[in-house]
Motif scaffolding. Structure first.
Motif, PDB file in Angstrom:
ATOM      1  N   ILE A 245       7.714   8.077   3.332  1.00 49.67           N
ATOM      2  CA  ILE A 245       6.459   8.819   3.404  1.00 49.67           C
ATOM      3  C   ILE A 245       5.325   8.014   2.771  1.00 49.67           C
ATOM      4  O   ILE A 245       4.249   7.860   3.357  1.00 49.67           O
ATOM      5  N   LYS A 246       5.564   7.491   1.584  1.00 53.61           N
ATOM      6  CA  LYS A 246       4.516   6.743   0.895  1.00 53.61           C
ATOM      7  C   LYS A 246       4.062   5.534   1.701  1.00 53.61           C
ATOM      8  O   LYS A 246       2.886   5.156   1.675  1.00 53.61           O
ATOM      9  N   LEU A 247       4.987   4.941   2.430  1.00 49.79           N
ATOM     10  CA  LEU A 247       4.692   3.736   3.196  1.00 49.79           C
ATOM     11  C   LEU A 247       3.683   3.982   4.310  1.00 49.79           C
ATOM     12  O   LEU A 247       2.845   3.117   4.603  1.00 49.79           O
ATOM     13  N   ILE A 248       3.734   5.164   4.933  1.00 52.04           N
ATOM     14  CA  ILE A 248       2.866   5.419   6.092  1.00 52.04           C
ATOM     15  C   ILE A 248       1.615   6.229   5.747  1.00 52.04           C
ATOM     16  O   ILE A 248       0.752   6.435   6.605  1.00 52.04           O
ATOM     17  N   CYS A 249       1.497   6.690   4.515  1.00 46.35           N
ATOM     18  CA  CYS A 249       0.360   7.528   4.144  1.00 46.35           C
ATOM     19  C   CYS A 249      -0.856   6.704   3.735  1.00 46.35           C
ATOM     20  O   CYS A 249      -0.753   5.572   3.281  1.00 46.35           O
TER      21      CYS A 249
END
Length: 270
Positions: A245-249
């Motif tokens: 999640i953190k990677l694409i936000c």
């Protein structure tokens, strides 16, 4: 004032803290956003009935993308905006596979939650003990979950497993069926009709509200939020979100025990 008109919050792991509560500071921020003519929307895998514990805190919210996008609802007018059900032939295939494994079946139908009586006392076996009190309070308890599923329109099926490996095995068996899948909790496999996602739910709601999707914010923490985060105009990861999640936000806020949702409202919506 921000260009964003709508913010969609996942619930478990996002709007709810680790005690499954919504903090007073976050409630104040939610209401401030609504007072400023912003749409504050739920984006959750839960059914309508499973939101009853938060009726007071969420009393000003009007819309919910529920059951992972299969059930879009107007709370104030008690109106179903959109509903997707799983074809009975596909339900029968799912049930046949579940019958031969150690799986707890959870059905979501017309905004209601349905489980088998025998499973209620052993939810810890399926890593779902934290939800036992909620199921006890709001779920429809039936003797035969298989019979119920075959006689009612089902929007979503959750299959709770004893281990992550068991979940993987079930997914591999079902993955070629015309369905949408999401991995939730530690061992849950969430199943909806083909192409039903939180992202599709957001698009349907934006069309209903005549709102440009570029002017929306989505906030989440887990893999079942990936699609809506990729679709919204601004993707916000909770501090407790997984690495995927953190990677694409676009941005990361504080975790769900430190008012990350309040931060998202104040810094990006308002």
């Amino acid at each position: 004032m921000s260009k964003y008109k709508l913010i969609a919050f996942d619930m478990d792991g996002t709007l709810l803290n680790t005690q499954k509560k919504i903090s007073k500071h976050t409630v104040t921020a939610l209401n401030k956003a609504i007072d400023n003519n912003k749409h504050v929307v739920l984006s959750t895998g839960r059914a309508i009935v499973e939101l009853s514990d938060y009726k007071k805190e969420l009393s000003n919210l009007q819309y919910g993308i529920c059951e992972s996008g299969a059930f879009i609802y107007d709370f104030k007018n008690k109106k179903i905006i959109h509903q997707d059900t799983i074809p009975l032939s596909i339900i029968n295939e799912i049930l046949d596979i579940a019958y031969h494994q150690d799986i707890m079946i959870h059905l979501l139908t017309n905004g209601n939650s349905v489980i088998c009586k025998d499973d209620l006392e052993k939810m810890d076996k399926y890593n779902m003990e934290i939800y036992k009190s909620m199921f006890t309070q709001v779920a429809t308890i039936v003797e035969d979950i298989y019979d119920y599923a075959k006689k009612n329109k089902i929007e979503k099926i959750n299959l709770y497993h004893t281990t992550a490996d068991a979940r993987k095995k079930t997914y591999e068996t079902l993955k070629n069926l015309p369905l949408s899948f999401a991995l939730a909790e530690t061992t849950s496999l969430e199943i909806t009709s083909l192409n039903v996602t939180k992202a599709k739910g957001l698009k349907i709601l934006c069309n209903y509200l005549n709102t440009n999707i570029a002017n929306t914010i989505a906030v989440g923490d887990a893999n079942n939020d990936l699609d809506i985060l990729k679709t919204a105009g601004l993707a916000v990861a909770m501090g407790n979100a997984n690495d995927n999640i953190k990677l694409i936000c676009d941005v990361i806020v504080s975790d769900n025990d430190h008012d990350g949702c309040k931060e998202a409202i104040e810094n990006y919506l308002l």
